[in-house]
Scaffold this motif. Structure first.
Motif, PDB file in Angstrom:
ATOM      1  N   PRO A  59       9.961   1.079   3.470  1.00  0.00           N
ATOM      2  CA  PRO A  59      10.571   1.343   1.389  1.00  0.00           C
ATOM      3  C   PRO A  59      10.305   0.250   0.937  1.00  0.00           C
ATOM      4  CG  PRO A  59      11.505   2.806   2.867  1.00  0.00           C
ATOM      5  CD  PRO A  59      10.993   1.913   4.203  1.00  0.00           C
ATOM      6  N   GLU A  60      10.276   0.145   0.394  1.00  0.00           N
ATOM      7  CA  GLU A  60       9.720  -1.182  -1.047  1.00  0.00           C
ATOM      8  C   GLU A  60      11.533  -2.185  -0.988  1.00  0.00           C
ATOM      9  OE1 GLU A  60       8.304  -3.279  -3.799  1.00  0.00           O
ATOM     10  OE2 GLU A  60       7.779  -1.235  -3.554  1.00  0.00           O
ATOM     11  N   ALA A  61      12.390  -1.140  -0.880  1.00  0.00           N
ATOM     12  CA  ALA A  61      14.286  -1.775  -0.453  1.00  0.00           C
ATOM     13  C   ALA A  61      14.148  -2.410   0.759  1.00  0.00           C
ATOM     14  CB  ALA A  61      14.965  -1.089  -0.767  1.00  0.00           C
ATOM     15  N   GLU A  62      13.636  -1.996   1.595  1.00  0.00           N
ATOM     16  CA  GLU A  62      13.372  -3.062   2.564  1.00  0.00           C
ATOM     17  C   GLU A  62      12.274  -3.562   3.047  1.00  0.00           C
ATOM     18  OE1 GLU A  62      13.446  -1.116   6.934  1.00  0.00           O
ATOM     19  OE2 GLU A  62      13.340   0.966   5.598  1.00  0.00           O
ATOM     20  N   TYR A  63      11.524  -3.468   2.228  1.00  0.00           N
ATOM     21  CA  TYR A  63      10.458  -5.109   1.980  1.00  0.00           C
ATOM     22  C   TYR A  63      11.567  -6.496   1.140  1.00  0.00           C
ATOM     23  CZ  TYR A  63       6.714  -7.681   0.202  1.00  0.00           C
ATOM     24  OH  TYR A  63       6.050  -8.549   0.136  1.00  0.00           O
ATOM     25  N   ALA A  64      11.789  -5.708   0.521  1.00  0.00           N
ATOM     26  CA  ALA A  64      12.605  -7.144  -0.453  1.00  0.00           C
ATOM     27  C   ALA A  64      13.451  -7.504  -0.058  1.00  0.00           C
ATOM     28  CB  ALA A  64      13.476  -6.198  -1.122  1.00  0.00           C
ATOM     29  N   LYS A  65      13.923  -7.432   1.356  1.00  0.00           N
ATOM     30  CA  LYS A  65      14.775  -7.724   2.022  1.00  0.00           C
ATOM     31  C   LYS A  65      14.470  -8.749   3.313  1.00  0.00           C
ATOM     32  CE  LYS A  65      18.599  -3.675   2.005  1.00  0.00           C
ATOM     33  NZ  LYS A  65      18.892  -3.057   2.916  1.00  0.00           N
ATOM     34  N   GLY A  66      13.366  -8.751   3.215  1.00  0.00           N
ATOM     35  CA  GLY A  66      13.000  -9.440   4.515  1.00  0.00           C
ATOM     36  C   GLY A  66      11.791  -8.581   4.673  1.00  0.00           C
ATOM     37  N   HIS A  67      10.384  -9.375   4.754  1.00  0.00           N
ATOM     38  CA  HIS A  67       9.433  -9.308   5.274  1.00  0.00           C
ATOM     39  C   HIS A  67       8.405 -10.469   5.860  1.00  0.00           C
ATOM     40  CE1 HIS A  67       8.629 -10.221   0.839  1.00  0.00           C
ATOM     41  NE2 HIS A  67       7.689 -10.568   0.752  1.00  0.00           N
ATOM     42  N   ILE A  68       7.521  -9.945   6.497  1.00  0.00           N
ATOM     43  CA  ILE A  68       6.459 -11.759   6.853  1.00  0.00           C
ATOM     44  C   ILE A  68       5.516 -11.940   5.968  1.00  0.00           C
ATOM     45  CG2 ILE A  68       4.641 -11.929   8.414  1.00  0.00           C
ATOM     46  CD1 ILE A  68       5.124  -9.208   9.599  1.00  0.00           C
ATOM     47  N   PRO A  69       5.893 -13.165   5.577  1.00  0.00           N
ATOM     48  CA  PRO A  69       5.374 -14.017   4.361  1.00  0.00           C
ATOM     49  C   PRO A  69       3.835 -13.550   4.273  1.00  0.00           C
ATOM     50  CG  PRO A  69       6.047 -15.279   6.313  1.00  0.00           C
ATOM     51  CD  PRO A  69       6.281 -14.361   6.493  1.00  0.00           C
ATOM     52  N   GLY A  70       3.591 -13.162   3.288  1.00  0.00           N
ATOM     53  CA  GLY A  70       2.348 -12.922   2.636  1.00  0.00           C
ATOM     54  C   GLY A  70       1.685 -11.521   2.648  1.00  0.00           C
ATOM     55  N   ALA A  71       2.880 -11.331   3.855  1.00  0.00           N
ATOM     56  CA  ALA A  71       2.471  -9.609   3.641  1.00  0.00           C
ATOM     57  C   ALA A  71       2.272  -8.541   2.035  1.00  0.00           C
ATOM     58  CB  ALA A  71       3.393  -8.911   4.578  1.00  0.00           C
ATOM     59  N   LEU A  72       2.030  -7.682   2.113  1.00  0.00           N
ATOM     60  CA  LEU A  72       1.811  -6.890   0.666  1.00  0.00           C
ATOM     61  C   LEU A  72       2.615  -5.340   0.850  1.00  0.00           C
ATOM     62  CD1 LEU A  72      -2.364  -6.946  -0.186  1.00  0.00           C
ATOM     63  CD2 LEU A  72      -0.389  -7.445  -0.848  1.00  0.00           C
ATOM     64  N   SER A  73       2.926  -5.126  -0.108  1.00  0.00           N
ATOM     65  CA  SER A  73       3.785  -4.000   0.373  1.00  0.00           C
ATOM     66  C   SER A  73       3.253  -2.981  -0.059  1.00  0.00           C
ATOM     67  CB  SER A  73       5.646  -4.216  -0.654  1.00  0.00           C
ATOM     68  OG  SER A  73       6.537  -2.778  -0.357  1.00  0.00           O
ATOM     69  N   ILE A  74       2.950  -1.282   0.796  1.00  0.00           N
ATOM     70  CA  ILE A  74       2.346  -0.460   0.521  1.00  0.00           C
ATOM     71  C   ILE A  74       3.017   0.640   1.116  1.00  0.00           C
ATOM     72  CG2 ILE A  74      -0.130   0.696   0.452  1.00  0.00           C
ATOM     73  CD1 ILE A  74      -1.023  -1.960   0.679  1.00  0.00           C
ATOM     74  N   PRO A  75       4.312   0.959   0.623  1.00  0.00           N
ATOM     75  CA  PRO A  75       4.796   1.814   1.370  1.00  0.00           C
ATOM     76  C   PRO A  75       3.823   3.325   0.898  1.00  0.00           C
ATOM     77  CG  PRO A  75       6.457   0.855  -0.563  1.00  0.00           C
ATOM     78  CD  PRO A  75       4.879  -0.023  -0.380  1.00  0.00           C
ATOM     79  N   ILE A  76       4.098   4.196   1.824  1.00  0.00           N
ATOM     80  CA  ILE A  76       3.235   5.721   2.472  1.00  0.00           C
ATOM     81  C   ILE A  76       4.148   6.576   1.151  1.00  0.00           C
ATOM     82  CG2 ILE A  76       5.180   6.605   3.500  1.00  0.00           C
ATOM     83  CD1 ILE A  76       1.009   6.530   4.215  1.00  0.00           C
ATOM     84  N   GLN A  77       5.874   5.842   0.811  1.00  0.00           N
ATOM     85  CA  GLN A  77       5.776   7.009  -0.669  1.00  0.00           C
ATOM     86  C   GLN A  77       4.615   7.247  -1.397  1.00  0.00           C
ATOM     87  OE1 GLN A  77       7.863   5.391   1.341  1.00  0.00           O
ATOM     88  NE2 GLN A  77       8.734   6.243   2.232  1.00  0.00           N
ATOM     89  N   SER A  78       4.532   5.459  -1.807  1.00  0.00           N
ATOM     90  CA  SER A  78       4.037   4.849  -3.190  1.00  0.00           C
ATOM     91  C   SER A  78       2.158   4.982  -2.971  1.00  0.00           C
ATOM     92  CB  SER A  78       4.833   3.788  -3.582  1.00  0.00           C
ATOM     93  OG  SER A  78       5.203   3.048  -2.926  1.00  0.00           O
ATOM     94  N   LEU A  79       1.939   5.493  -2.258  1.00  0.00           N
ATOM     95  CA  LEU A  79       0.394   5.524  -1.583  1.00  0.00           C
ATOM     96  C   LEU A  79      -0.498   5.489  -2.636  1.00  0.00           C
ATOM     97  CD1 LEU A  79      -1.368   4.391   0.873  1.00  0.00           C
ATOM     98  CD2 LEU A  79      -1.728   7.152   0.580  1.00  0.00           C
TER      99      LEU A  79
END
Lengths: 144, 173
Positions: free
Chosen positions: B73-93
């Motif tokens: 989910p977007e909120a978890e991505y915002a806290k930290g992610h792999i550099p350069g990764a795209l956020s594509i949560p399954i809920q907002s596909l």
């Protein structure tokens, strides 16, 4: 020192090396059996229902063989034969998975997810260990 | 030879007994029989989606032609992610279809990840992408938690989530 004594001494040192390898390989599996079960599962060679029981059995078999080599001279030859069969099984399993194209570690000496995936070097290492076990077996046989 | 066979039998039997006893008292004991088919990894294999471990993901991170996709989910991505990764949560596909389309068309290797081994959002996303025609995707099964634990680079920059395919990583001009 007679030739038989020299052969026995050589076999003894090789067996000592094999003890170190089996105990080194076994201790992390004993500490984290779930991780080793996952490694066994990732070989995709056993039915699901046999994965955990095989993992638990093999890890202790490996350690018991190491302890027999270390503490029970009467059981050394038997332990070496078992170690040889285990190495043949593990090497075959690694070879099959390399042909299939796996991207996972064999779980041989480390449970870490950052461990290098298995490769043909793992097969070569096991081949070298099998040769050493064979040498130790010959040494003990000739010195009897 | 007979003696050796007998001794082999004793070692095999003793190992069975000791494995039973040790597992009974082990603080991290495991069940003797487990249904592995429920694991995300098993489901991915059944769907012919290639699965990779942390070591391989770290290697791929250095590769120029690899795009990491975060299925959390977007909120978890915002806290930290792999550099350069795209956020594509399954809920907002559905909202991300343009991005996904350009990703698939780019032909680059796609590495999809989630939180950990039990999180199946990455599998659901991988399945969707596969249906949409992505043929070069793999599922990084150990997830962001282990990535972080084992010292993989992380970022919390929102700039990574732009609606574009990120540039190639790991190459200095």
């Amino acid at each position: 020192m007679t030739r038989d004594q020299k052969t026995y001494r050589l076999a003894y040192w090789i067996a000592s090396f094999i003890i170190a390898v089996t105990l080194l390989s076994g201790y992390h599996k004993i500490l984290y059996p779930a991780d080793f079960a996952l490694s066994v599962y990732r070989f995709h060679l056993l039915p699901d229902m046999l994965v955990n029981s095989s993992a638990l059995y093999f890890l202790w078999l490996e350690v018991v063989c190491g302890l027999c080599l270390l503490f029970f001279p009467r059981f050394r030859v038997a332990a070496l034969w078992i170690a040889l069969v285990l190495l043949v099984i593990f090497t075959g399993a690694i070879g099959i998975n390399l042909i299939r194209g796996t991207a996972f570690s064999c779980g041989c000496f480390s449970n870490s997810p950052a461990a290098r995936p298995m490769d043909w070097l793992s097969v070569a290492r096991n081949g070298a260990l099998m040769a050493l076990v064979g040498l130790a077996l010959c040494g003990f046989k000739h010195s009897r | 030879m007979k003696t050796t066979l007998k001794q082999i039998g004793i070692i095999l039997l003793f190992s069975g007994v000791i494995s039973f006893l040790a597992n009974s008292v082990h603080p991290r004991k495991i069940p003797w029989v487990q249904d592995w088919s429920n694991q995300v990894e098993a489901k991915a294999k059944a769907q012919k989606i290639n699965v990779i471990s942390l070591a391989v993901a770290l290697d791929k991170f250095q590769a120029a032609d690899t795009v990491f996709i975060d299925a959390r989910p977007e909120a978890e991505y915002a806290k930290g992610h792999i550099p350069g990764a795209l956020s594509i949560p399954i809920q907002s596909l559905e909202e991300q279809f343009p991005v996904i389309g350009s990703l698939i068309d780019s032909g680059r290797d796609l590495v999809i990840y989630c939180r950990n081994r039990d999180c199946d959002d990455s599998l659901l996303l991988a399945t969707e992408l596969q249906t949409m025609g992505a043929s070069t995707l793999v599922l990084y099964i150990d997830g962001f938690d282990l990535w972080k634990k084992y010292g993989g680079a992380t970022s919390s920059s929102p700039a990574d989530s732009e609606d574009t395919v990120p540039p190639a990583q790991g190459i200095d001009p």
